[in-house]
Design an enzyme around this catalytic site. Structure first.
Site, PDB file in Angstrom:
ATOM      1  N   ASP A   1      -3.485 -20.199 -14.844  1.00  0.00           N
ATOM      2  CA  ASP A   1      -4.710 -20.488 -15.895  1.00  0.00           C
ATOM      3  C   ASP A   1      -5.911 -21.052 -15.045  1.00  0.00           C
ATOM      4  O   ASP A   1      -6.640 -22.111 -15.489  1.00  0.00           O
ATOM      5  CB  ASP A   1      -4.502 -21.345 -16.934  1.00  0.00           C
TER       6      ASP A   1
ATOM      7  N   SER B   1     -10.275 -26.559 -24.536  1.00  0.00           N
ATOM      8  CA  SER B   1      -9.704 -26.098 -23.275  1.00  0.00           C
ATOM      9  C   SER B   1     -10.803 -25.620 -22.296  1.00  0.00           C
ATOM     10  O   SER B   1     -12.182 -25.384 -22.619  1.00  0.00           O
ATOM     11  CB  SER B   1      -8.928 -24.698 -23.268  1.00  0.00           C
TER      12      SER B   1
ATOM     13  N   HIS C   1      -7.874 -18.437 -19.163  1.00  0.00           N
ATOM     14  CA  HIS C   1      -7.740 -17.927 -20.457  1.00  0.00           C
ATOM     15  C   HIS C   1      -9.291 -17.835 -21.020  1.00  0.00           C
ATOM     16  O   HIS C   1      -9.535 -16.952 -22.047  1.00  0.00           O
ATOM     17  CB  HIS C   1      -6.763 -18.290 -21.295  1.00  0.00           C
TER      18      HIS C   1
END
Length: 406
Positions: A266, A354, A235
């Protein structure tokens, strides 16, 4: 993003994660040639903050924590030998006392496990059966995302598929739970959980920027043609943007398996531009020097684990389960996204954490994907919390990559 929204309205709370390999990070300009300090003549076997966090968590001395880590490593080696000898095992996990419990397929395999000095059990269902149940739930969720189900995963310790519910009662959730409960005792439903979301933020300044957004640098690897790539959360590079470090472009997104509102994994990669590179040490943000990356051997459930992140910096905990599926909620009102193939952990993360690096000992484990929407870490290494990460070994295998190591 392929959907139309105002640029500043899009806020993933996951992407900017872990400023993983930035200690030697993305080398650009003069930084690329910066000399490294000589290593200490007798470097400790384990990263000091990991030892400290484990000792605090277990309520033992740091010497006892080191003994625990030594024991974990020895048991993992023994388990690897069993698998090499083709003993019929169905996964393994660490119990609270630090013992590696090996699921044996039958009594004969259990005898071989015990002969290797490990604890064995013959589960009622086992990894394969539970995996099939979870796969059916994945297929159902991918047709219609269950907003009220935060995550579902195979839990080897309880010998169940564990379904975590956040309270919403939409039609898709009710249908999902009905299908889950049809499996009887093989499925365990846990209520009162939080909604999950990816963890990207848009702060001023960053380690890695793209189109006005922020993520953190993950791991460096090379493809089959020898080309250098950055491995990150999918992402983070959903639109395959150019990536910049300290204002200078260093890579370009080329592949991602994440797409908002559709079935997603992901993971993603970016080609690193000529003249730049990804470092071989994970930064701890000054808390404990840097941690060298020497491999990507997967740590079993229950193993000690730390992560480096832009927002929460260096936090530690333990590996939870593998092959976890989650429902991520988009903060801007976009469609929910079901993501499969993640791992869970008790490592605390927040928005901005992230895309970066999880590491156990000197073995790279993965990149931050997401976590509870309202989670707040307390600034300590062993801050209570939870998070989900994309296992690195799966990404390396899918894209045919070789991890860069020291």
């Amino acid at each position: 993003m392929k959907h139309s929204r105002k640029k500043n309205a899009r806020r993933y709370i996951v992407a900017a994660s872990i400023g993983a390999l930035l200690s030697a990070g993305v080398a650009t300009g003069a930084y690329a040639g910066a000399p490294t300090e000589p290593s200490a003549p007798s470097a400790p076997a384990y990263q000091p903050e990991m030892v400290k966090a484990l000792a605090t968590t277990l309520g033992v001395s740091e010497k006892a924590a080191v003994r625990r880590l030594d024991r974990e490593a020895d048991q993992q080696d023994r388990f690897a030998e069993l698998r090499k000898d083709r003993v019929d095992t169905l996964g393994a996990f660490f119990a609270e006392d630090g013992s590696l419990i090996v699921n044996a397929a039958d009594a004969e395999a259990a005898k071989d496990v015990r002969a290797a000095g490990l604890k064995a059990r013959v589960p009622e269902r086992g990894e394969s059966e539970l995996g099939r149940i979870k796969a059916r739930l994945d297929a159902k969720a991918l047709k219609s995302a269950p907003a009220g189900v935060s995550a579902w995963s195979v839990d080897l310790a309880s010998d169940t598929v564990t379904v975590e519910v956040n309270g919403d009662s939409d039609a898709a959730t009710r249908s999902f739970l009905k299908a889950a409960k049809s499996n009887g005792a093989a499925v365990r439903v846990v209520k009162g959980q939080e909604k999950l979301e990816t963890q990207a933020v848009v702060p001023p300044g960053s380690r890695m920027t793209f189109n006005g957004y922020l993520c953190s640098v993950g791991y460096g690897a090379k493809d089959r043609n020898g080309r250098q790539v950055l491995v990150t959360a999918g992402h983070c590079i959903e639109d395959l943007p150019a990536l910049a470090y300290n204002g200078t472009r260093f890579a370009k997104g080329t592949h991602t398996r994440f797409a908002l509102g559709t079935r997603s994994v992901d993971m993603g990669i970016a080609h690193v531009d000529a003249g730049h590179s990804i470092g071989l040490d994970v930064t701890t943000y000054g808390r404990a020097g840097t941690v060298p990356v020497k491999g990507s051997k997967r740590a079993p459930s229950g193993a000690a684990l730390c992560k480096s992140g832009q927002t929460t910096q260096w936090t530690c905990g333990r590996v939870g389960s593998y092959n976890v599926s989650v429902t991520y909620t988009d903060q801007n009102g976009g469609p929910d996204t079901v993501v499969t193939g993640l791992a869970s952990s008790s490592v605390c993360t927040q928005g901005g954490d992230s895309g970066g690096a999880y590491i156990s000992g000197d073995q790279a484990q993965g990149m931050t994907s997401g976590g509870p929407s309202n989670q707040r870490c307390n600034g300590q290494v062993n801050s209570p919390g939870s998070s989900y990460f994309q296992p690195l070994d799966n990404a390396l295998a899918y894209y045919g990559l070789t991890l860069n190591t020291k």
